[in-house]
Design an enzyme around this catalytic site. Structure first.
Site, PDB file in Angstrom:
ATOM      1  N   VAL A  11      44.747  93.525  45.401  1.00  0.00           N
ATOM      2  CA  VAL A  11      46.178  93.381  45.663  1.00  0.00           C
ATOM      3  C   VAL A  11      46.781  94.716  46.083  1.00  0.00           C
ATOM      4  O   VAL A  11      47.529  94.801  47.063  1.00  0.00           O
ATOM      5  CB  VAL A  11      46.891  92.833  44.402  1.00  0.00           C
ATOM      6  CG1 VAL A  11      48.389  92.771  44.608  1.00  0.00           C
ATOM      7  CG2 VAL A  11      46.339  91.464  44.044  1.00  0.00           C
ATOM      8  N   GLU A 148      52.414  88.317  43.714  1.00  0.00           N
ATOM      9  CA  GLU A 148      51.633  88.178  44.951  1.00  0.00           C
ATOM     10  C   GLU A 148      50.950  86.819  44.980  1.00  0.00           C
ATOM     11  O   GLU A 148      50.658  86.235  43.941  1.00  0.00           O
ATOM     12  CB  GLU A 148      50.610  89.313  45.057  1.00  0.00           C
ATOM     13  CG  GLU A 148      49.658  89.454  43.870  1.00  0.00           C
ATOM     14  CD  GLU A 148      48.459  88.558  43.929  1.00  0.00           C
ATOM     15  OE1 GLU A 148      48.126  88.116  45.034  1.00  0.00           O
ATOM     16  OE2 GLU A 148      47.852  88.289  42.868  1.00  0.00           O
ATOM     17  N   GLU A 152      41.761  85.977  47.990  1.00  0.00           N
ATOM     18  CA  GLU A 152      40.676  86.849  48.417  1.00  0.00           C
ATOM     19  C   GLU A 152      40.003  86.205  49.625  1.00  0.00           C
ATOM     20  O   GLU A 152      39.870  84.993  49.695  1.00  0.00           O
ATOM     21  CB  GLU A 152      39.662  87.036  47.291  1.00  0.00           C
ATOM     22  CG  GLU A 152      40.204  87.922  46.198  1.00  0.00           C
ATOM     23  CD  GLU A 152      39.182  88.202  45.099  1.00  0.00           C
ATOM     24  OE1 GLU A 152      37.976  88.100  45.347  1.00  0.00           O
ATOM     25  OE2 GLU A 152      39.626  88.518  43.988  1.00  0.00           O
ATOM     26  N   GLY A 254      36.739  79.474  40.287  1.00  0.00           N
ATOM     27  CA  GLY A 254      36.342  80.724  39.621  1.00  0.00           C
ATOM     28  C   GLY A 254      37.268  81.820  40.105  1.00  0.00           C
ATOM     29  O   GLY A 254      38.392  81.550  40.524  1.00  0.00           O
ATOM     30  N   CYS A 257      41.566  85.042  39.219  1.00  0.00           N
ATOM     31  CA  CYS A 257      42.962  84.596  39.071  1.00  0.00           C
ATOM     32  C   CYS A 257      43.117  83.267  38.325  1.00  0.00           C
ATOM     33  O   CYS A 257      43.728  83.238  37.254  1.00  0.00           O
ATOM     34  CB  CYS A 257      43.609  84.502  40.440  1.00  0.00           C
ATOM     35  SG  CYS A 257      43.425  86.016  41.378  1.00  0.00           S
ATOM     36  N   LYS A 317      33.719  82.212  45.849  1.00  0.00           N
ATOM     37  CA  LYS A 317      34.036  81.493  47.085  1.00  0.00           C
ATOM     38  C   LYS A 317      33.515  82.335  48.246  1.00  0.00           C
ATOM     39  O   LYS A 317      33.174  83.516  48.036  1.00  0.00           O
ATOM     40  CB  LYS A 317      35.537  81.244  47.215  1.00  0.00           C
ATOM     41  CG  LYS A 317      36.373  82.492  47.375  1.00  0.00           C
ATOM     42  CD  LYS A 317      37.813  82.096  47.606  1.00  0.00           C
ATOM     43  CE  LYS A 317      38.659  83.304  47.963  1.00  0.00           C
ATOM     44  NZ  LYS A 317      40.029  82.972  48.199  1.00  0.00           N
TER      45      LYS A 317
HETATM   46  C1  UGA Z   1      44.242  82.352  44.109  1.00  0.00           C
HETATM   47  C2  UGA Z   1      45.478  81.720  44.788  1.00  0.00           C
HETATM   48  O1  UGA Z   1      45.039  80.796  45.795  1.00  0.00           O
HETATM   49  C3  UGA Z   1      46.366  82.793  45.414  1.00  0.00           C
HETATM   50  O2  UGA Z   1      47.531  82.197  45.935  1.00  0.00           O
HETATM   51  C4  UGA Z   1      46.753  83.805  44.309  1.00  0.00           C
HETATM   52  O3  UGA Z   1      47.537  84.846  44.838  1.00  0.00           O
HETATM   53  C5  UGA Z   1      45.495  84.387  43.718  1.00  0.00           C
HETATM   54  O4  UGA Z   1      44.694  83.331  43.168  1.00  0.00           O
HETATM   55  C6  UGA Z   1      45.923  85.345  42.633  1.00  0.00           C
HETATM   56  O5  UGA Z   1      46.463  84.896  41.622  1.00  0.00           O
HETATM   57  O6  UGA Z   1      45.860  86.552  42.852  1.00  0.00           O
HETATM   58  P1  UGA Z   1      41.872  83.231  44.959  1.00  0.00           P
HETATM   59  O7  UGA Z   1      41.505  83.322  43.515  1.00  0.00           O
HETATM   60  O8  UGA Z   1      41.552  84.364  45.848  1.00  0.00           O
HETATM   61  O9  UGA Z   1      43.437  82.952  45.131  1.00  0.00           O
HETATM   62  O10 UGA Z   1      41.074  81.996  45.547  1.00  0.00           O
HETATM   63  P2  UGA Z   1      41.361  80.496  46.027  1.00  0.00           P
HETATM   64  O11 UGA Z   1      41.104  80.403  47.467  1.00  0.00           O
HETATM   65  O12 UGA Z   1      42.641  79.997  45.540  1.00  0.00           O
HETATM   66  O13 UGA Z   1      40.173  79.729  45.281  1.00  0.00           O
HETATM   67  C7  UGA Z   1      40.023  79.778  43.871  1.00  0.00           C
HETATM   68  C8  UGA Z   1      38.843  78.944  43.433  1.00  0.00           C
HETATM   69  O14 UGA Z   1      39.120  77.557  43.597  1.00  0.00           O
HETATM   70  C9  UGA Z   1      37.537  79.196  44.184  1.00  0.00           C
HETATM   71  O15 UGA Z   1      36.486  79.257  43.269  1.00  0.00           O
HETATM   72  C10 UGA Z   1      37.393  77.978  45.100  1.00  0.00           C
HETATM   73  O16 UGA Z   1      36.040  77.688  45.386  1.00  0.00           O
HETATM   74  C11 UGA Z   1      38.041  76.903  44.245  1.00  0.00           C
HETATM   75  N1  UGA Z   1      38.568  75.771  45.030  1.00  0.00           N
HETATM   76  C12 UGA Z   1      39.593  75.944  45.885  1.00  0.00           C
HETATM   77  C13 UGA Z   1      38.020  74.509  44.852  1.00  0.00           C
HETATM   78  O17 UGA Z   1      37.077  74.319  44.043  1.00  0.00           O
HETATM   79  N2  UGA Z   1      38.533  73.460  45.562  1.00  0.00           N
HETATM   80  C14 UGA Z   1      39.556  73.609  46.425  1.00  0.00           C
HETATM   81  O18 UGA Z   1      39.979  72.591  47.031  1.00  0.00           O
HETATM   82  C15 UGA Z   1      40.106  74.878  46.591  1.00  0.00           C
END
Ligand code: UGA
Length: 431
Positions: A11, A148, A152, A254, A257, A317
């Protein structure tokens, strides 16, 4: 404006580079010396698409500098705090880094400034900080909560094109100044109370996590009833009230966040006497989803002891080298503790993942090496590299029963079936 950003994690570094790209003079503060060494050479210590380029551009234009010293913050128009707020085992949010920094700043700052909190802190923290620290400051320090919403792997896209910018504060001039620094960003700027702004962050992450756990439960029931989540989820998501995002079933969420923030919100609710049942279920479902993968492998292979299994993908991810709270970590240790011979690979996450394991896991250079001689492959992360593998070569080097558990529903089931793999996905019927 002159801006200091404290803490050069995902961040902080994205914030620092983003602000510098708007022409602000940015000073990034980082106490970790090996990170700082890289930053001084204008090299990003983290893998994030486009970040190295943005950093180099800001450096070339003389808009960004780095230091380990907090003293440089004095005289800044704004000071952003972007240090880590990890959770403890109980779910309690550890704010020690935030408090340490603010405690030091209070002694350093001699000129009026605005303290902008970007670290994720539980609702109520900002008011506490004002009472405990800022009211005792020699000079005027106004507090703004500015959470924020960066993902990622897509952090720069989210920085430059956010859905909204949330600004929680009390002092109108400070609110206006924070609005001004974002004036080049075309997004609604929502002004509210500090505690509300803090809550927006937790509520957003908790809701997204809820969507994921919900669709995973539906996928599990699809498995039992013979429905196909690939047909169900898109049709459900087409209802505008529901929306199609975050309806991808798989091994669960995972990262640094969602797991932390769901547990953190649950903890703070409990602390205030509220039983957040729904959130508790979201957390539990997410954990069970990992166990389900292990159970499936156990069933398909007729036990795990001595079985050779390849885990493809270690990061939580694609598009990141971050393995924190990745389902792969739990799955690897469960498989190994059940006596399986576990091989693993990842395009960017191998170094970070190998820190969690001693000699129990065989880390491989690529997917082909990883799949050699194994009876089953588990896809943990939907990296394009894995989706576009030559699965026919993989098949030739694997052993019977050629089982693939597609933990992200990302592989081509028809093609794999044609090649003779035994395939199962999450809510996708097995062949
Ligand atoms: C998340 C939020 O999406 C951001 O908006 C936030 O700012 C961030 O946390 C934070 O708090 O700093 P992030 O952890 O980078 O972002 O990743 P995401 O893309 O949201 O995915 C999180 C997890 O959910 C991953 O493991 C992904 O594989 C999983 N996921 C996501 C699913 O299993 N299914 C989905 O449909 C979407």
């Amino acid at each position: 404006m002159k801006i200091t950003v404290i803490g050069m994690g995902y961040v902080g570094l994205v914030t620092a580079c983003g602000l510098a790209s708007f022409g602000h003079q940015v000073l990034g503060v980082e106490k970790n010396h090996s990170k700082l060494k890289k930053l001084m050479q204008f090299e990003s210590p983290i893998y994030e698409q486009g970040l190295d380029e943005l950093l180099n551009k800001a450096a070339a234009e003389g808009d960004i500098q780095f230091t380990t010293e907090l003293n440089g913050a004095d005289g800044s128009d704004l000071i952003f705090i972007t240090v880590g707020t990890p959770s403890t085992n109980s779910g309690h949010v550890d704010l020690s880094q935030v408090y340490t920094v603010i405690n030091q700043l209070v002694h350093i700052i001699t000129k009026p400034t605005i303290l902008v909190m970007k670290s994720t802190v539980p609702p109520g923290t900002g008011e506490k900080i004002i009472r405990r620290f800022l009211n005792k400051c020699k000079t005027e320090v106004n507090y703004i909560s500015n959470p924020e919403f960066l993902r990622e792997g897509k952090a720069l896209l989210d920085w430059f094109y956010p859905d909204r910018i949330v600004i929680g504060g009390k002092n109108n001039d400070s609110i206006q100044q924070v609005k001004n620094i974002y004036k080049k960003i075309n997004a609604p700027k929502l002004v509210m109370g500090i505690t509300s702004a803090e809550m927006v962050k937790y509520a957003s992450n908790a809701f997204l996590a809820t969507k994921i756990s919900f669709i995973n439960e539906i996928a599990n029931i699809c498995d039992l009833l013979g429905a196909d989540i690939d047909e169900v989820a898109p049709a459900v998501g087409m209802d505008k009230r529901i929306g199609s995002d975050f309806l991808r079933a798989g091994l669960g969420y995972g990262g640094s966040c969602f797991p932390k923030d769901t547990k953190g919100l649950n903890f703070i609710s409990t602390l205030h006497g509220y039983n957040f049942n729904l959130l508790k279920a979201v957390i539990e479902v997410n954990f069970q989803q990992r166990l389900k993968a292990v159970h499936k492998l156990h069933t398909m292979l007729g036990g795990l002891a001595g079985k050779k299994i390849a885990v493809m993908g270690l990061t939580f991810k694609p598009g990141t080298d971050d393995v924190r709270e990745s389902p792969a970590l739990d799955i690897l240790s469960l498989l190994a503790s059940e006596g399986a011979v576990v091989k693993a690979c990842d395009p960017h996450g191998k170094d970070n993942a190998s820190k969690y394991f001693s000699r129990k896991i065989i880390f491989c250079e690529d997917a082909y090496e990883c799949a050699k001689g194994v009876q089953a492959v588990l896809l943990n992360t939907e990296w394009p590299q894995f989706i576009h593998l030559n699965w026919s070569i993989i098949k030739q080097t694997m052993q019977t029963p050629y089982f693939v558990y597609d933990g992200r529903n990302a592989l081509d089931k028809k093609r794999l079936s044609k090649l003779g793999f035994k395939y199962c996905g999450v809510g996708r019927p097995c062949n």
